[in-house]
Design a protein around this motif. Structure first.
Motif, PDB file in Angstrom:
ATOM      1  N   ILE A 297     -46.503  23.223  -2.814  1.00 30.85           N
ATOM      2  CA  ILE A 297     -45.266  23.498  -3.552  1.00 30.85           C
ATOM      3  C   ILE A 297     -44.794  22.212  -4.217  1.00 30.85           C
ATOM      4  O   ILE A 297     -44.542  21.221  -3.534  1.00 30.85           O
ATOM      5  CB  ILE A 297     -44.147  24.024  -2.628  1.00 30.85           C
ATOM      6  CG1 ILE A 297     -44.620  25.233  -1.810  1.00 30.85           C
ATOM      7  CG2 ILE A 297     -42.898  24.363  -3.438  1.00 30.85           C
ATOM      8  CD1 ILE A 297     -44.836  26.493  -2.609  1.00 30.85           C
ATOM      9  N   GLN A 298     -44.648  22.254  -5.535  1.00 30.97           N
ATOM     10  CA  GLN A 298     -44.112  21.093  -6.255  1.00 30.97           C
ATOM     11  C   GLN A 298     -42.969  21.536  -7.155  1.00 30.97           C
ATOM     12  O   GLN A 298     -43.067  22.532  -7.854  1.00 30.97           O
ATOM     13  CB  GLN A 298     -45.189  20.425  -7.121  1.00 30.97           C
ATOM     14  CG  GLN A 298     -46.464  20.064  -6.396  1.00 30.97           C
ATOM     15  CD  GLN A 298     -47.589  21.026  -6.702  1.00 30.97           C
ATOM     16  OE1 GLN A 298     -47.648  21.616  -7.765  1.00 30.97           O
ATOM     17  NE2 GLN A 298     -48.479  21.192  -5.748  1.00 30.97           N
ATOM     18  N   GLY A 299     -41.901  20.775  -7.119  1.00 35.19           N
ATOM     19  CA  GLY A 299     -40.829  20.955  -8.081  1.00 35.19           C
ATOM     20  C   GLY A 299     -40.050  22.241  -7.941  1.00 35.19           C
ATOM     21  O   GLY A 299     -39.632  22.824  -8.946  1.00 35.19           O
ATOM     22  N   ALA A 300     -39.844  22.710  -6.693  1.00 32.67           N
ATOM     23  CA  ALA A 300     -39.012  23.903  -6.503  1.00 32.67           C
ATOM     24  C   ALA A 300     -37.579  23.597  -6.943  1.00 32.67           C
ATOM     25  O   ALA A 300     -37.068  22.497  -6.730  1.00 32.67           O
ATOM     26  CB  ALA A 300     -39.032  24.333  -5.046  1.00 32.67           C
ATOM     27  N   ASP A 301     -36.935  24.592  -7.556  1.00 32.71           N
ATOM     28  CA  ASP A 301     -35.546  24.406  -7.978  1.00 32.71           C
ATOM     29  C   ASP A 301     -34.619  24.277  -6.784  1.00 32.71           C
ATOM     30  O   ASP A 301     -33.653  23.506  -6.813  1.00 32.71           O
ATOM     31  CB  ASP A 301     -35.115  25.578  -8.858  1.00 32.71           C
ATOM     32  CG  ASP A 301     -35.877  25.605 -10.164  1.00 32.71           C
ATOM     33  OD1 ASP A 301     -35.319  25.160 -11.183  1.00 32.71           O
ATOM     34  OD2 ASP A 301     -37.034  26.047 -10.182  1.00 32.71           O
ATOM     35  N   LYS A 302     -34.898  25.034  -5.733  1.00 35.93           N
ATOM     36  CA  LYS A 302     -34.152  24.931  -4.485  1.00 35.93           C
ATOM     37  C   LYS A 302     -35.131  25.112  -3.329  1.00 35.93           C
ATOM     38  O   LYS A 302     -36.091  25.893  -3.430  1.00 35.93           O
ATOM     39  CB  LYS A 302     -33.056  25.992  -4.391  1.00 35.93           C
ATOM     40  CG  LYS A 302     -31.894  25.807  -5.351  1.00 35.93           C
ATOM     41  CD  LYS A 302     -31.001  24.624  -4.946  1.00 35.93           C
ATOM     42  CE  LYS A 302     -29.828  24.478  -5.897  1.00 35.93           C
ATOM     43  NZ  LYS A 302     -28.950  23.334  -5.523  1.00 35.93           N
TER      44      LYS A 302
ATOM     45  N   LEU B 201     -48.053  27.689  -8.735  1.00 37.72           N
ATOM     46  CA  LEU B 201     -48.755  27.485 -10.008  1.00 37.72           C
ATOM     47  C   LEU B 201     -48.190  28.398 -11.088  1.00 37.72           C
ATOM     48  O   LEU B 201     -47.940  27.977 -12.217  1.00 37.72           O
ATOM     49  CB  LEU B 201     -50.252  27.776  -9.838  1.00 37.72           C
ATOM     50  CG  LEU B 201     -51.093  26.777  -9.040  1.00 37.72           C
ATOM     51  CD1 LEU B 201     -52.547  27.212  -9.070  1.00 37.72           C
ATOM     52  CD2 LEU B 201     -50.944  25.376  -9.590  1.00 37.72           C
ATOM     53  N   LEU B 202     -47.991  29.667 -10.735  1.00 38.00           N
ATOM     54  CA  LEU B 202     -47.486  30.630 -11.704  1.00 38.00           C
ATOM     55  C   LEU B 202     -46.115  30.219 -12.224  1.00 38.00           C
ATOM     56  O   LEU B 202     -45.828  30.347 -13.423  1.00 38.00           O
ATOM     57  CB  LEU B 202     -47.406  32.020 -11.066  1.00 38.00           C
ATOM     58  CG  LEU B 202     -46.961  33.148 -11.998  1.00 38.00           C
ATOM     59  CD1 LEU B 202     -48.028  33.411 -13.058  1.00 38.00           C
ATOM     60  CD2 LEU B 202     -46.679  34.422 -11.211  1.00 38.00           C
ATOM     61  N   SER B 203     -45.273  29.734 -11.352  1.00 30.54           N
ATOM     62  CA  SER B 203     -43.936  29.294 -11.759  1.00 30.54           C
ATOM     63  C   SER B 203     -44.005  28.260 -12.870  1.00 30.54           C
ATOM     64  O   SER B 203     -43.255  28.321 -13.848  1.00 30.54           O
ATOM     65  CB  SER B 203     -43.192  28.721 -10.549  1.00 30.54           C
ATOM     66  OG  SER B 203     -42.014  28.067 -10.946  1.00 30.54           O
ATOM     67  N   HIS B 204     -44.920  27.320 -12.747  1.00 31.93           N
ATOM     68  CA  HIS B 204     -45.048  26.269 -13.764  1.00 31.93           C
ATOM     69  C   HIS B 204     -45.699  26.792 -15.048  1.00 31.93           C
ATOM     70  O   HIS B 204     -45.363  26.346 -16.146  1.00 31.93           O
ATOM     71  CB  HIS B 204     -45.855  25.098 -13.200  1.00 31.93           C
ATOM     72  CG  HIS B 204     -45.168  24.386 -12.070  1.00 31.93           C
ATOM     73  ND1 HIS B 204     -43.964  23.729 -12.214  1.00 31.93           N
ATOM     74  CD2 HIS B 204     -45.493  24.263 -10.754  1.00 31.93           C
ATOM     75  CE1 HIS B 204     -43.593  23.205 -11.059  1.00 31.93           C
ATOM     76  NE2 HIS B 204     -44.511  23.520 -10.148  1.00 31.93           N
ATOM     77  N   ILE B 205     -46.616  27.755 -14.901  1.00 32.23           N
ATOM     78  CA  ILE B 205     -47.310  28.286 -16.082  1.00 32.23           C
ATOM     79  C   ILE B 205     -46.378  29.108 -16.957  1.00 32.23           C
ATOM     80  O   ILE B 205     -46.383  28.995 -18.183  1.00 32.23           O
ATOM     81  CB  ILE B 205     -48.533  29.121 -15.644  1.00 32.23           C
ATOM     82  CG1 ILE B 205     -49.612  28.207 -15.050  1.00 32.23           C
ATOM     83  CG2 ILE B 205     -49.107  29.908 -16.823  1.00 32.23           C
ATOM     84  CD1 ILE B 205     -50.746  28.956 -14.384  1.00 32.23           C
TER      85      ILE B 205
END
Length: 594
Positions: A395-400, A351-355
């Motif tokens: 987990i959604q949309g991880a870069d790798k 969540l934090l990654s997307h925020i």
């Protein structure tokens, strides 16, 4: 002009308005000015300062910023403040009145925590007490808690020593204290943010300030490097900064993350780590900068996942957990400014990654469920669908995506997803396994009562059992509470192992050449798939339940399974291959995001 207030800043858009508002509210009748010494902030710090009609001068490390502010100051008195402090009511009047009445040349202020709570309040009370006690011995001040002095004295000692990257405030106070009078003021109080305490932890802060105070008391200088201390704009901030967050259920994620965290620190990355439950306890005993969050927990009964109870148990706390976890992680992100987030199957990091729009690397064993193409028996189809949905939700949309695995079905997206070999503890690599007499039993939870009854019905066999959180002997069963050193010895000397389907324990058993009887927790498809491949590869057996016939058959076939492991499982001498792949992936993602 009576007073010049000097505040060094770097990216303080969150805190600066608070101190400027508190200055604006002061009932101070004499002329004063506010000078902001800014170290090239990249946020809105300078715009905020301008909106309050502050003077702005170039900054740098705190000593440099304070000196630059003092150079342009017009006030008879100089008050040096930190940007995350707040003036209490009538602070300026009280401070200057006491300062002049006591005929002082330099003084500091007692502190009160901005964030309430018993630990915050008691630690600040102790800090005030210690500061006052030490002041009777020699002038001293750990932290810029409202240093008040005359500009003439500042100029007489040539200001702060800009060659010091730590303790420049104490050095400054001591030098002025030698040519004038120093005291800790009694009446005015300065509200201080506890962000440093939250970021580094009470234990770490206490050790660092105790070490610095001890050295300074005997006249020795202290550096940032000695204390592993950093300011936002110091040299250490040039390191790439990573938030690493991991699932806290069980110990598998924690054990392998311990290896990864040590490697990343050794490679020069700055890390802040988030974990819950047992993972937090395990890692917090080994590393600094480990922060506790709350996580999701699975409800087990009779060696089965209870999905409805798990849902109810977790959902009742989700609103508060979501608020508290994201608030803690977001605040630390604003301060630490991570370049990258790595998640070992931890929901809130995603969540934090997307925020905050920071790239995300997922590294775990769970994503084989969603990122690979494989067959499984139809009887597990419902469990498979549920587990896949959980993985997608976490987990959604991880870069790798990196997947730990000992089996390698085809991947759906080989460009952004790849397998890596399992992480094994260094202590396991060092073990010299032998074929002992006991059978090691390792359980994810203590709910498998049927298994214990079966073990008791085999008095001629010796079982060492982990997972029931006790040290106790019951005839042929020796229960052990978790202890790494003891587990290593029991592991290396085991004849074979009986376990659920936990990934980390299975891979360590394979590394030691121990055949595996896997009875996965029912409805937990990740464990079921691990067990399916144990049997498929000939390394042991997979069963939904256990009885005497299954136990006897497994033990009869242990020699064959040992042979298969020895001939077909690719054992390693260390984790370097996997860790190098992780580093390459980190650098690839970072370079792409720049």
């Amino acid at each position: 002009m009576k007073l010049s207030i000097i505040i060094p800043t770097y990216n303080e858009e969150e805190y600066l308005p608070n101190i400027l508002e508190s200055i604006k509210r002061q009932n101070f009748k004499e002329d004063f000015e506010v000078i902001i010494a800014d170290a090239n902030s990249t946020d809105k710090t300078k715009e905020i300062a301008e909106s309050y009609n502050c003077k702005i001068v170039p900054g740098g490390l705190p000593g440099i910023g304070r000196n630059n502010g003092a150079k342009v100051a017009k006030g008879e008195l100089l008050l040096f403040l930190d940007s995350d402090s707040v003036l209490t009511n009538d602070y300026l009047n009280l401070a200057i009145k006491e300062f002049e009445e006591r005929n002082l040349g330099i003084a500091i202020t007692q502190i009160v925590p901005l964030e309430k709570g018993f630990i915050n309040e008691i630690t600040h009370e102790i800090a005030n007490y210690m500061t006052k006690q030490i002041s009777h011995i020699k002038p001293h001040g750990a932290g810029c808690y409202g240093i008040l002095t005359y500009k003439s004295l500042h100029e007489k000692v040539n200001g702060f020593d800009e060659t010091l990257d730590f303790g420049e405030d104490t050095d400054y106070i001591e030098r002025i204290g030698k040519i004038s009078r120093f005291k800790v003021l009694d009446k005015p109080k300065l509200l201080i943010s506890t962000r440093r305490l939250e970021e580094e932890g009470l234990k770490n802060i206490t050790i660092k300030y105790a070490k610095s105070t001890a050295k300074q008391m005997v006249g020795k200088k202290v550096t940032l490097d000695e204390l592993d201390y950093s300011f936002e704009h110091s040299k250490s901030q040039k390191k790439k900064r990573i938030f690493y967050s991991l699932c806290g259920e069980g110990l598998g994620h924690a054990i392998r993350s311990g290896v990864v965290i040590k490697y990343l620190i050794d490679q020069g990355y700055d890390l802040i780590v988030f974990a819950s439950d047992r993972a937090y306890q395990y890692l917090n005993s080994k590393f600094d900068n480990i922060y506790e969050i709350t996580g999701f927990n699975t409800v087990y009964e009779n060696n089965s996942v209870r999905n409805k109870k798990t849902f109810v148990y977790n959902m009742k706390d989700v609103p508060s957990d979501l608020k508290n976890n994201m608030n803690k992680m977001y605040k630390l992100a604003k301060k630490f400014k991570p370049d990258l987030i790595i998640s070992d199957f931890e929901f809130y990091a995603n969540l934090l990654s997307h925020i905050i729009h920071v790239p995300l690397i997922s590294i775990d064993n769970m994503h084989v469920l969603t990122e690979a193409e494989y067959d499984s028996p139809r009887k597990y189809s419902k469990d498979r669908l549920f587990s896949e949905a959980v993985v997608h939700a976490f987990i959604q949309g991880a870069d790798k995506t990196l997947i730990y695995s000992y089996f390698f079905p085809p991947l759906k997206d080989e460009e952004n997803t790849r397998y890596v070999d399992p992480i094994i503890r260094d202590e396991i690599y060092k073990l010299k396994p032998r074929n002992g007499d006991h059978i090691l039993v390792y359980q994810t939870s203590d709910s498998n009562k049927k298994l214990i009854r079966l073990l008791k019905n085999n008095p001629e066999k010796q079982f060492i059992v982990y997972g029931f959180h006790k040290d106790e002997r019951d005839n042929n069963i020796l229960y052990r509470a978790f202890n790494e050193e003891q587990l290593y010895n029991d592991f290396k000397d085991a004849h074979c192992v009986i376990t659920n389907g936990g990934f980390s324990f299975i891979t360590e058993a394979l590394q030691l050449g121990k055949p595996i009887l896997s009875i996965p927790v029912k409805k937990q498809f990740e464990q079921i798939l691990n067990a399916i491949y144990i049997q498929k590869l000939g390394y042991g057996e997979h069963h939904d339940t256990i009885n005497q016939r299954i136990l006897d058959n497994f033990l009869d076939n242990v020699p064959e399974y040992k042979k298969n492991i020895r001939e077909n499982y690719r054992r390693h001498i260390d984790n370097s291959e996997t860790l190098n792949v992780l580093k390459e992936t980190i650098e690839e993602v970072l370079n792409k995001s720049e």
